[in-house]
Design an enzyme around this catalytic site. Structure first.
Site, PDB file in Angstrom:
ATOM      1  CG  HIS A 302      -2.190  -0.802   0.950  1.00 44.68           C
ATOM      2  ND1 HIS A 302      -2.838  -1.512   1.921  1.00 44.68           N
ATOM      3  CD2 HIS A 302      -2.901  -1.005  -0.192  1.00 44.68           C
ATOM      4  CE1 HIS A 302      -3.901  -2.107   1.396  1.00 44.68           C
ATOM      5  NE2 HIS A 302      -3.956  -1.811   0.124  1.00 44.68           N
ATOM      6  CD  GLU A 543     -25.862   2.220 -23.238  1.00 43.40           C
ATOM      7  OE1 GLU A 543     -24.793   1.943 -22.671  1.00 43.40           O
ATOM      8  OE2 GLU A 543     -26.826   2.726 -22.630  1.00 43.40           O
ATOM      9  CG  ASP A 567     -22.913  -1.576 -22.157  1.00 45.11           C
ATOM     10  OD1 ASP A 567     -22.310  -2.630 -21.852  1.00 45.11           O
ATOM     11  OD2 ASP A 567     -23.649  -0.977 -21.359  1.00 45.11           O
ATOM     12  CB  CYS A 614     -19.320   8.919 -22.125  1.00 48.29           C
ATOM     13  SG  CYS A 614     -20.689   7.757 -22.364  1.00 48.29           S
TER      14      CYS A 614
END
Length: 652
Positions: A302, A543, A567, A614
């Site tokens: 981390h 889409e 999509d 997008c």
């Protein structure tokens, strides 16, 4: 009791943050929940037990739930396990979690090998040089091992008080908006580990067995850390540092010892430590850290992830004897090559500083585009905006130079609660978003959920293929009692900013007309109630292949198109984007997908409306020229990709 099997898609599996987030999600249900991997069950409400299962990306697991809300629990947890970004922050730069790959040879301009050059593991890219600040806390030793039986109650109280004193400030740090989203997520995971029953329960049992609190905590922490270190997966082995870091804080307090204060580093320095936890690194003033060198640790720790988040060059696993650190006054750090120069001579320092200057020039050149309206060299203006899922991502987007929001995912607002958000709750979120970016536009996508993204309060049927099922606008039009409060909230938010709304999963013209009718109805209701509202531009996501093939008719009904390439690629190519075996087919640059995008753009041009992209492809620097050539005028992407996209546009 019900159970369901699924393939884990979480990036790198159930390491600390994904395990902590999953346990938190599981705790929100009343039923008992188990996760079974390779025949071994674990309580899904324990982050440590989930981590100890060693669940890797691609593993098949079984979720088993028993109780009143078992169906909802299994549905949401299966969805969680199928999300590659579960427990992570997908608004951050792609690859922030991924360590830099060590080069086969020193890259051009990198720190050169020499007798005083020590090799480690690249942790975070970049070059730095500076005086050394050494963090070497004294070993913690519990001198007392056994307590009297009469002391058990007081010793339990002492441990719980120390635990609370650690957890409370740590929890406050996770709520501090000045702390990066990535750091907050890591710290929250450590808070969850510190309170986990597998960890705390073992300590409490040890104290009840007449063990001194400090001695028991040391022993439990070391056993648990050793268990992680014995695991085969690198991400899981690195979690031993999380356990040791939490244990070190608790034991120091139990022994009344103060660890060296890292919050007051006097001058910009290269921080050097034998072992450094994420909690300790979170105390450091970042502006005082030129570089990071750890004797222990790995690129998957981390601390390494936090260094990458802040752009701090880091090398870990550096075999430097602790004794040698006391005679080290200067270190040069090559985070790309995984090299450290100890007390560099004048020639080496000059070489390092020239490399740093080149890196700074490159960063400064990119930062020049932050407040720039990008235009192609022939004068075409392109809007570069951000994809966001929550309000806490706004500062990241604004700092990156986002010219508004091209996609605000409202489903996350619904999925984070055990009940449906009210109209007022939604309106407050949308208003804050609009106000934060005014006068730039914010495009808010209406609820896009389905069988693959279940939410509490909506019963979804079990579907063989939820991506082709009752989702997006299909569900919303069937459930106006859910859809109308969202539309009313959007109309109310439009009074304070440049709000635009887009509808997902459109397949036919009638869906758009039904949505418009609902908007008109909601607006009339609000005005009759005397509630302030305003009209907004309505667009759709393109889409589905059906939307592409009807683009001319759809363009006559809406103000804009936003192409969801994720999509669209999946549907055009008939390819499950989560199926690794056919990943070669899931390509936006495939001629079939690019033809669909071009058809959409041409239909928009004929109707005089604008087109945005997008999906993930919006930040693909190789595809940007083709999108813009087709007529795309808006690109929406992860904030971390914005500056590079602006620069690329200005070069076209």
């Amino acid at each position: 009791m019900i159970e369901s099997s699924t393939i884990v898609r979480v990036h790198e599996g159930l390491h600390t943050r994904p395990a902590a987030s999953m346990a938190k999600l599981a705790k929100g249900f009343d039923c008992g929940v188990e996760l079974i991997c390779r025949g071994v069950p674990a309580n899904a409400k324990s982050s440590v037990k989930l981590m100890l299962l060693g669940v890797k990306e691609g593993d098949e697991v079984v979720l088993r739930a028993d109780g009143r809300d078992e169906s909802a629990a299994v549905a949401q947890l299966v969805h969680y396990l199928q999300d590659p970004n579960a427990g992570l922050d997908d608004a951050l730069q792609p690859g922030t979690d991924a360590p830099p790959r060590p080069p086969a040879a020193a890259p051009e301009g990198a720190v050169a090998d020499a007798p005083n050059c020590v090799h480690g593991v690249p942790g975070s890219r970049g070059t730095s040089i500076g005086p050394v600040h050494v963090y070497l806390p004294q070993p913690l030793v519990a001198t007392r091992q056994v307590i009297d039986e009469a002391e058990i109650g007081a010793e339990l109280d002492r441990f719980r008080n120390v635990l609370m004193a650690f957890v409370q400030p740590a929890a406050r740090a996770t709520a501090d908006t000045k702390v990066s989203a990535q750091d907050r997520a890591i710290l929250q995971a450590l808070v969850d580990v510190a309170q986990d029953e597998e960890y705390v329960g073992a300590i409490v049992r040890g104290i009840k067995g007449r063990g001194d609190a400090a001695a028991v905590t040391l022993r439990v922490g070391e056993v648990l850390a050793a268990t992680f270190e014995a695991m085969t997966d690198a991400y899981m082995r690195a979690r031993a540092e999380d356990i040791r870091g939490v244990t070190r804080q608790l034991v120091a307090a139990l022994l009344g010892q103060k660890l060296p204060d890292l919050s007051h580093i006097a001058q910009p320095s290269v921080l050097v430590a034998a072992d450094l936890s994420a909690w300790e690194f979170a105390q450091v003033p970042i502006d005082k850290v030129l570089g990071l060198v750890c004797i222990g640790g790995s690129a998957t720790s981390h601390v390494a992830i936090m260094a990458r988040t802040h752009g701090i060059p880091a090398v870990l696993g550096v075999p430097l004897p602790e004794a040698a650190l006391h005679t080290t006054h200067t270190l040069a750090v090559d985070g790309d090559g995984g090299r450290v120069i100890v007390n560099p001579d004048a020639k080496q320092q000059a070489h390092v500083r020239s490399r740093i200057a080149v890196e700074h020039e490159a960063k400064a050149a990119l930062h020049h585009y932050r407040d720039l309206q990008p235009r192609t060299r022939d004068g075409r203006a392109i809007e570069v905006v951000a994809n966001l899922g929550a309000l806490n991502e706004i500062p990241l987007a604004r700092d990156a130079g986002a010219m508004g929001v091209g996609l605000f995912r409202t489903e996350l607002l619904f999925m984070q609660q055990r009940t449906l958000p009210t109209e007022d709750e939604q309106a407050a979120v949308y208003r804050q978003l609009a106000e934060a970016f005014h006068p730039y536009p914010v495009i808010i996508r209406t609820l896009d959920i389905g069988g693959d993204k279940p939410v509490a309060g909506i019963d979804f049927p079990r579907e063989e293929n939820p991506f082709l099922g009752w989702r997006g606008v299909r569900m919303c039009l069937d459930r106006p009692e859910i859809f109308k409060p969202q539309l009313r909230a959007l109309l109310r938010a439009a009074t304070v900013g440049n709000v635009r709304v887009m509808i997902p999963m459109i397949s036919e013209l009638e869906e758009v007309r039904r949505v418009r009718a609902l908007i008109t109805q909601c607006e009339a209701e609000l005005r009759a109630e005397g509630t302030a509202c305003a009209a907004f531009e309505l667009g759709i996501m393109v889409e589905t292949p059906a939307a592409v093939l009807q683009a001319d008719a759809l363009a006559a009904e809406v103000a804009f198109f936003s192409i969801g390439t994720n999509d669209l690629t999946q549907y055009v190519m008939a390819t499950d984007r989560a199926n690794a075996r056919i990943a070669s087919l899931y390509r936006t640059e495939h001629p079939a997908v690019m033809t669909a995008i071009e058809m959409t753009c041409h239909a928009a041009q004929r109707a005089g409306i604008w087109v945005g992209v997008c999906g993930e492809a919006a930040s693909n620097l190789d595809l940007l020229p083709r999108f813009i050539e087709m007529g795309v005028t808006e690109l929406s992407m992860s904030p971390a990709a914005i500056l590079a996209a602006k620069k690329r546009i200005c070069e076209l």
